[in-house]
Write a protein that holds these residues in place. Structure first.
Motif, PDB file in Angstrom:
ATOM      1  N   UNK A 336     -49.867 -76.137 -51.736  1.00 38.05           N
ATOM      2  CA  UNK A 336     -51.167 -75.846 -52.349  1.00 38.05           C
ATOM      3  C   UNK A 336     -52.294 -76.121 -51.365  1.00 38.05           C
ATOM      4  N   UNK A 337     -52.200 -77.266 -50.695  1.00 40.10           N
ATOM      5  CA  UNK A 337     -53.242 -77.658 -49.752  1.00 40.10           C
ATOM      6  C   UNK A 337     -53.342 -76.645 -48.606  1.00 40.10           C
ATOM      7  N   UNK A 338     -52.208 -76.223 -48.072  1.00 40.64           N
ATOM      8  CA  UNK A 338     -52.224 -75.253 -46.977  1.00 40.64           C
ATOM      9  C   UNK A 338     -52.807 -73.923 -47.426  1.00 40.64           C
ATOM     10  N   UNK A 339     -52.500 -73.528 -48.660  1.00 37.31           N
ATOM     11  CA  UNK A 339     -53.043 -72.280 -49.169  1.00 37.31           C
ATOM     12  C   UNK A 339     -54.559 -72.347 -49.300  1.00 37.31           C
ATOM     13  N   UNK A 340     -55.065 -73.488 -49.767  1.00 37.80           N
ATOM     14  CA  UNK A 340     -56.506 -73.654 -49.900  1.00 37.80           C
ATOM     15  C   UNK A 340     -57.197 -73.749 -48.547  1.00 37.80           C
ATOM     16  N   UNK A 341     -56.558 -74.411 -47.585  1.00 40.33           N
ATOM     17  CA  UNK A 341     -57.197 -74.730 -46.313  1.00 40.33           C
ATOM     18  C   UNK A 341     -57.169 -73.532 -45.366  1.00 40.33           C
ATOM     19  N   UNK A 342     -57.921 -72.483 -45.721  1.00 40.51           N
ATOM     20  CA  UNK A 342     -57.902 -71.263 -44.925  1.00 40.51           C
ATOM     21  C   UNK A 342     -58.581 -71.435 -43.569  1.00 40.51           C
ATOM     22  N   UNK A 343     -59.386 -72.492 -43.402  1.00 37.82           N
ATOM     23  CA  UNK A 343     -59.998 -72.756 -42.099  1.00 37.82           C
ATOM     24  C   UNK A 343     -59.023 -73.411 -41.139  1.00 37.82           C
ATOM     25  N   UNK A 344     -57.876 -73.857 -41.635  1.00 34.14           N
ATOM     26  CA  UNK A 344     -56.831 -74.483 -40.830  1.00 34.14           C
ATOM     27  C   UNK A 344     -57.345 -75.735 -40.119  1.00 34.14           C
ATOM     28  N   UNK A 345     -58.262 -76.449 -40.777  1.00 33.65           N
ATOM     29  CA  UNK A 345     -58.837 -77.657 -40.182  1.00 33.65           C
ATOM     30  C   UNK A 345     -58.107 -78.917 -40.624  1.00 33.65           C
ATOM     31  N   UNK A 346     -57.274 -78.816 -41.672  1.00 29.22           N
ATOM     32  CA  UNK A 346     -56.622 -80.000 -42.217  1.00 29.22           C
ATOM     33  C   UNK A 346     -57.499 -80.751 -43.189  1.00 29.22           C
ATOM     34  N   UNK A 347     -58.719 -80.246 -43.454  1.00 28.77           N
ATOM     35  CA  UNK A 347     -59.658 -80.853 -44.394  1.00 28.77           C
ATOM     36  C   UNK A 347     -60.240 -79.750 -45.265  1.00 28.77           C
ATOM     37  N   UNK A 348     -60.342 -80.015 -46.571  1.00 35.19           N
ATOM     38  CA  UNK A 348     -60.835 -79.003 -47.500  1.00 35.19           C
ATOM     39  C   UNK A 348     -62.342 -79.096 -47.654  1.00 35.19           C
ATOM     40  N   UNK A 349     -63.017 -77.974 -47.467  1.00 36.19           N
ATOM     41  CA  UNK A 349     -64.439 -77.902 -47.778  1.00 36.19           C
ATOM     42  C   UNK A 349     -64.600 -77.572 -49.256  1.00 36.19           C
ATOM     43  N   UNK A 350     -65.821 -77.666 -49.749  1.00 36.82           N
ATOM     44  CA  UNK A 350     -66.075 -77.339 -51.149  1.00 36.82           C
ATOM     45  C   UNK A 350     -65.762 -75.871 -51.425  1.00 36.82           C
ATOM     46  N   UNK A 351     -66.123 -74.993 -50.493  1.00 36.59           N
ATOM     47  CA  UNK A 351     -65.824 -73.576 -50.685  1.00 36.59           C
ATOM     48  C   UNK A 351     -64.339 -73.310 -50.823  1.00 36.59           C
ATOM     49  N   UNK A 352     -63.513 -74.035 -50.090  1.00 34.88           N
ATOM     50  CA  UNK A 352     -62.062 -73.889 -50.220  1.00 34.88           C
ATOM     51  C   UNK A 352     -61.554 -74.526 -51.504  1.00 34.88           C
ATOM     52  N   UNK A 353     -62.162 -75.634 -51.883  1.00 29.58           N
ATOM     53  CA  UNK A 353     -61.710 -76.356 -53.077  1.00 29.58           C
ATOM     54  C   UNK A 353     -61.980 -75.564 -54.354  1.00 29.58           C
ATOM     55  N   UNK A 354     -62.929 -74.614 -54.316  1.00 26.76           N
ATOM     56  CA  UNK A 354     -63.213 -73.801 -55.496  1.00 26.76           C
ATOM     57  C   UNK A 354     -61.990 -73.028 -55.979  1.00 26.76           C
ATOM     58  N   UNK A 355     -61.026 -72.769 -55.104  1.00 30.17           N
ATOM     59  CA  UNK A 355     -59.841 -71.983 -55.470  1.00 30.17           C
ATOM     60  C   UNK A 355     -58.711 -72.831 -56.044  1.00 30.17           C
ATOM     61  N   UNK A 356     -58.969 -74.095 -56.346  1.00 32.81           N
ATOM     62  CA  UNK A 356     -57.894 -75.000 -56.756  1.00 32.81           C
ATOM     63  C   UNK A 356     -57.225 -74.541 -58.047  1.00 32.81           C
ATOM     64  N   UNK A 357     -57.988 -73.936 -58.968  1.00 35.15           N
ATOM     65  CA  UNK A 357     -57.389 -73.505 -60.231  1.00 35.15           C
ATOM     66  C   UNK A 357     -56.348 -72.411 -60.007  1.00 35.15           C
ATOM     67  N   UNK A 358     -56.646 -71.478 -59.122  1.00 34.18           N
ATOM     68  CA  UNK A 358     -55.698 -70.391 -58.882  1.00 34.18           C
ATOM     69  C   UNK A 358     -54.464 -70.889 -58.147  1.00 34.18           C
ATOM     70  N   UNK A 359     -54.664 -71.725 -57.152  1.00 33.84           N
ATOM     71  CA  UNK A 359     -53.531 -72.215 -56.369  1.00 33.84           C
ATOM     72  C   UNK A 359     -52.642 -73.136 -57.207  1.00 33.84           C
ATOM     73  N   UNK A 360     -53.246 -73.922 -58.091  1.00 36.43           N
ATOM     74  CA  UNK A 360     -52.462 -74.857 -58.900  1.00 36.43           C
ATOM     75  C   UNK A 360     -51.521 -74.143 -59.864  1.00 36.43           C
ATOM     76  N   UNK A 361     -51.758 -72.860 -60.117  1.00 35.68           N
ATOM     77  CA  UNK A 361     -50.894 -72.127 -61.030  1.00 35.68           C
ATOM     78  C   UNK A 361     -49.645 -71.562 -60.400  1.00 35.68           C
TER      79      UNK A 361
END
Length: 768
Positions: A336-361
């Motif tokens: 899930x974390x890798x899917x959200x972390x599209x910047x490949x930085x190893x840290x989630x920004x708020x813009x990436x965290x907005x997709x948590x509902x879709x990825x969690x499914x």
């Protein structure tokens, strides 16, 4: 054991086709390459902000608390993070369930009550209590025949028991909300008022040991509607011909009335309801989207540290998932974390965290290997199975199956016509014949060939294959059962089910069928609304009309012949069965009224035995059901037109019409971290298998396609506009919002402190 600190960022690039953007939608068939995760945990790994559950009471000095954290022991830091994880999870759940944030726990002391009520076991108990209260209508006078002699003390005690369970829910809600917020929550006030009235009446019934006129029983559905699981929920009277027989000009009145009212006004009303309903559905999606966005903002603040105030590390994301998705394993959370972390930085920004509902499914599994399951079998068998695989994946094989199904349908139609020509068919004419056995044998052969050629996993991955398999098993079971007992001839009703597969032949037909499948949960909500409406009017009808025997009633009235029970008239004299003797009979009567089956005969019958005021009951029921049924029709039309518009706008592929797919790859250095907490044999076996692979290991995420996902793509352009408007509103209110002021004076003091520079926060995460 590997830790996040031991993982390198790697040098492989992030796939360019990941299309998640500010609209909050994730592209289907996404591919994410491995080796991009890093994490940071340092000396300043202290929560940037505290949630409500981190405080004991309102008497807290946030400046002192903030300064005291500089030298806090590690065990206390861990405890505070756990509370933040838990509260961030609550925020996401409130966003997902569309719960208003003013119902959030006020402080740590309110958290136990909140957790007790927001639990699936308690949801089930609350639903059971609501159904128990509604079910009392079966044993309360007028009761169904089998419960007519239940003592008053029994059903009165059952009512008190059900009310006691609901009372616990009300008290718990009052505990975590507080009086001020509770009395401003309209639904809670209505539920509490209803509960008090029902409790007083139940006590009176027990004290007097007798029932009384209780029309308030009709409002029991309020408890059911308030439960978590229901947050979601002709003929025309022949009055023209008698008048026409006396005066031919009277026909002009009836023609004008029916033409204007039936074919113009009714359809116009349906069109208006459809337009309004469509707009409401779109607005509901907009509000839910923004509500989830705000929930992500609130949760994000509780997961960032002072050293990383604008990013979430994997450690704290994993802590969140421990509460938000407790059944997810560490490898699931990692993917899930890798899917959200599209910047490949190893840290989630708020813009990436907005997709948590879709990825969690998504549910994750190793990507299916290219080789079929029978690749390791001996040569002769392997070659045969490859031929079978090629056969069942050949498009003309499906066309041949459709042809056989069509022939089966023609055979059934021919047999039905022949049976009808004989008049009353004998039961032996409905028994299974050789041609039916031949068709079922073909379907069994088809299922076995596909199971061999595709493999079990791929075969049951398709909803159509599951449907075919179930129908085939039912058909075989019906044939076997009929051979042992001829009374099973009624399994003939299973034969036409196979014809539904013809929907798959044409895309438009598939859209109709898939729309029904996707919206089945919402259709159930519409059915529940109809049932609750019936229950409301059934209770009132039983209180008003249960004491009247309609058999041979209405003497010297225009409807007398319809209620006679002497078989002396040419009319169908069964209308006395439409009565309110118990809940089931009342339901049948209301259905007769709903379909306008000579409803005036029923209304005039009860008017004859009571008085003219009883017409108000029937007229009001007709008006209410006219609106309810129009809403149901509008719901169905809106669902189908939405699907048509979606297909025209998106033009998606038909490879998998039921699911959404994404793919993620991980390198070997990441595998040890993914499986570091694995304890099951299957997980350890998978870990060993993955280590043997050369190059990256691919995982596939799958989730069911829902209307919410379709709406994300359908309203892509509108979402951009909605989010721009929300961002403008954020900027206007950024000066006074770190945590919303809904959290009482305690939260206000905390927000005031933080806004003065006591702690850094992500400016993009400011709430509306």
């Amino acid at each position: 054991m590997a830790t996040p600190n031991s993982l390198s960022t790697g040098g492989e690039s992030f796939a360019s086709i990941f299309l998640a953007d500010e609209t909050g939608s994730i592209a289907e068939d996404t591919v994410i390459e491995g080796g991009c995760l890093s994490d940071t945990t340092g000396e300043n790994d202290i929560p940037n902000e505290y949630g409500n559950t981190s405080i004991e009471s309102d008497s807290i000095n946030y400046r002192e608390l903030h300064e005291a954290d500089q030298n806090v022991p590690q065990d206390q830091v861990t405890s505070k993070w756990e509370m933040n994880y838990h509260e961030a999870s609550i925020f996401l759940e409130e966003g997902e369930n569309n719960d208003k944030f003013n119902s959030h726990p006020r402080d740590r002391n309110a958290l136990p009550a909140y957790l007790v009520v927001h639990n699936h076991w308690f949801y089930t108990l609350d639903l059971a209590a609501s159904l128990l209260l509604m079910g009392l209508a079966l044993i309360e006078p007028p009761a169904v025949p089998m419960f007519q002699h239940v003592p008053v003390g029994v059903h009165g005690s059952i009512e008190l028991f059900g009310l006691a369970i609901l009372g616990i829910s009300i008290l718990m809600q009052l505990r975590w909300l507080g009086w001020r917020t509770f009395i401003r929550h309209k639904r809670s006030v209505v539920k509490t008022s209803t509960w008090i009235i029902m409790l007083m009446e139940a006590i009176v019934v027990l004290v007097r040991n007798t029932t009384h006129f209780r029309i308030t029983r009709a409002i029991r559905p309020i408890f059911l509607v308030d439960s978590r699981y229901l947050g979601g929920v002709r003929s025309y009277p022949d009055v023209m011909m008698p008048a026409y027989a006396k005066n031919r000009w009277s026909a002009a009145f009836f023609i004008a009335f029916l033409a204007i009212n039936l074919y113009f006004i009714m359809n116009l009303m349906l069109a208006v309801i459809f337009v309004v309903f469509s707009n409401i559905e779109k607005d509901k999606f907009r509000k839910l989207l923004l509500h989830k966005r705000h929930a992500c903002q609130y949760a994000f603040r509780l997961l960032v540290t002072r050293s990383q105030p604008n990013r979430i590390t994997f450690r704290h994301f994993e802590g969140l998932m421990k509460f938000f998705k407790p059944k997810a394993g560490r490898w699931d959370v990692y993917l899930m974390f890798k899917t959200l972390n599209r910047s490949c930085s190893g840290l989630l920004s708020l813009g990436e965290f907005y997709n948590v509902y879709q990825v969690a499914g998504f549910t994750w599994r190793p990507k299916e290997p290219a080789k079929p399951w029978f690749d390791e079998l001996p040569f002769p068998v392997r070659s045969l199975f490859y031929l079978i695989r090629k056969l069942v994946t050949w498009k003309w094989f499906d066309y041949f199956v459709y042809f056989v199904i069509l022939m089966n349908g023609i055979t059934l139609l021919t047999q039905t016509i022949l049976l009808s020509s004989k008049g009353q068919p004998a039961s032996h004419d409905l028994h299974v014949t050789w041609d039916q056995i031949a068709f079922v044998a073909f379907y069994v052969l088809e299922a076995n060939l596909k199971l061999i050629g595709l493999g079990i996993q791929r075969y049951f991955h398709s909803g159509w294959n599951i449907y075919d398999f179930v129908v085939t098993i039912l058909a075989v079971g019906g044939i076997i059962a009929e051979e042992f007992d001829s009374s099973f001839f009624y399994v003939v009703i299973l034969r036409p089910l196979r014809l539904l597969r013809l929907f798959r032949m044409h895309k438009r037909y598939r859209d109709v069928f898939q729309t029904m499948v996707i919206l089945l949960p919402r259709i159930m909500s519409a059915i529940v609304v109809i049932i609750l409406t019936y229950y409301f009017f059934a209770i009132i009808g039983m209180e008003l009309f249960a004491q009247y025997d309609m058999k041979n009633c209405c003497i010297n009235t225009t409807v007398e012949q319809y209620y006679k029970d002497d078989n002396t008239t040419v009319f169908s004299n069964y209308y006395y069965l439409n009565n309110y003797g118990n809940l089931f009979m009342a339901g049948v009567t209301l259905f007769e009224l709903t379909v306008v089956n000579n409803w005036f005969i029923i209304m005039e019958g009860y008017t004859a035995v009571t008085n003219d005021w009883s017409r108000l009951y029937f007229m009001f029921f007709y008006l209410v059901m006219m609106v309810v049924m129009s809403l149901v029709v509008a719901f169905i039309i809106e669902a189908f037109t939405f699907r048509m518009q979606y297909n025209q706008k998106v033009q998606e592929s038909d490879e998998d019409e039921d699911n959404v797919h994404i793919e993620v790859s991980v390198v070997k250095e990441e595998l040890s971290f993914m499986y570091s907490s694995a304890t099951s044999y299957s997980a350890l076996q998978q870990y060993a298998t993955d280590l043997q692979n050369e190059g990256p290991v691919w995982y596939e995420g799958i989730r069911r396609r829902t209307k919410m996902l379709l709406q994300h793509r359908m309203y892509h352009d509108e979402i951009r506009q909605w989010l721009r408007e929300a961002e403008e509103e954020d900027q206007r209110q950024r000066h006074d919002a770190t945590f919303p002021r809904r959290f009482s004076s305690t939260s206000s003091r905390r927000s005031d402190y933080i806004s003065t520079g006591g702690a850094a926060s992500d400016p993009r995460s400011v709430s509306v």
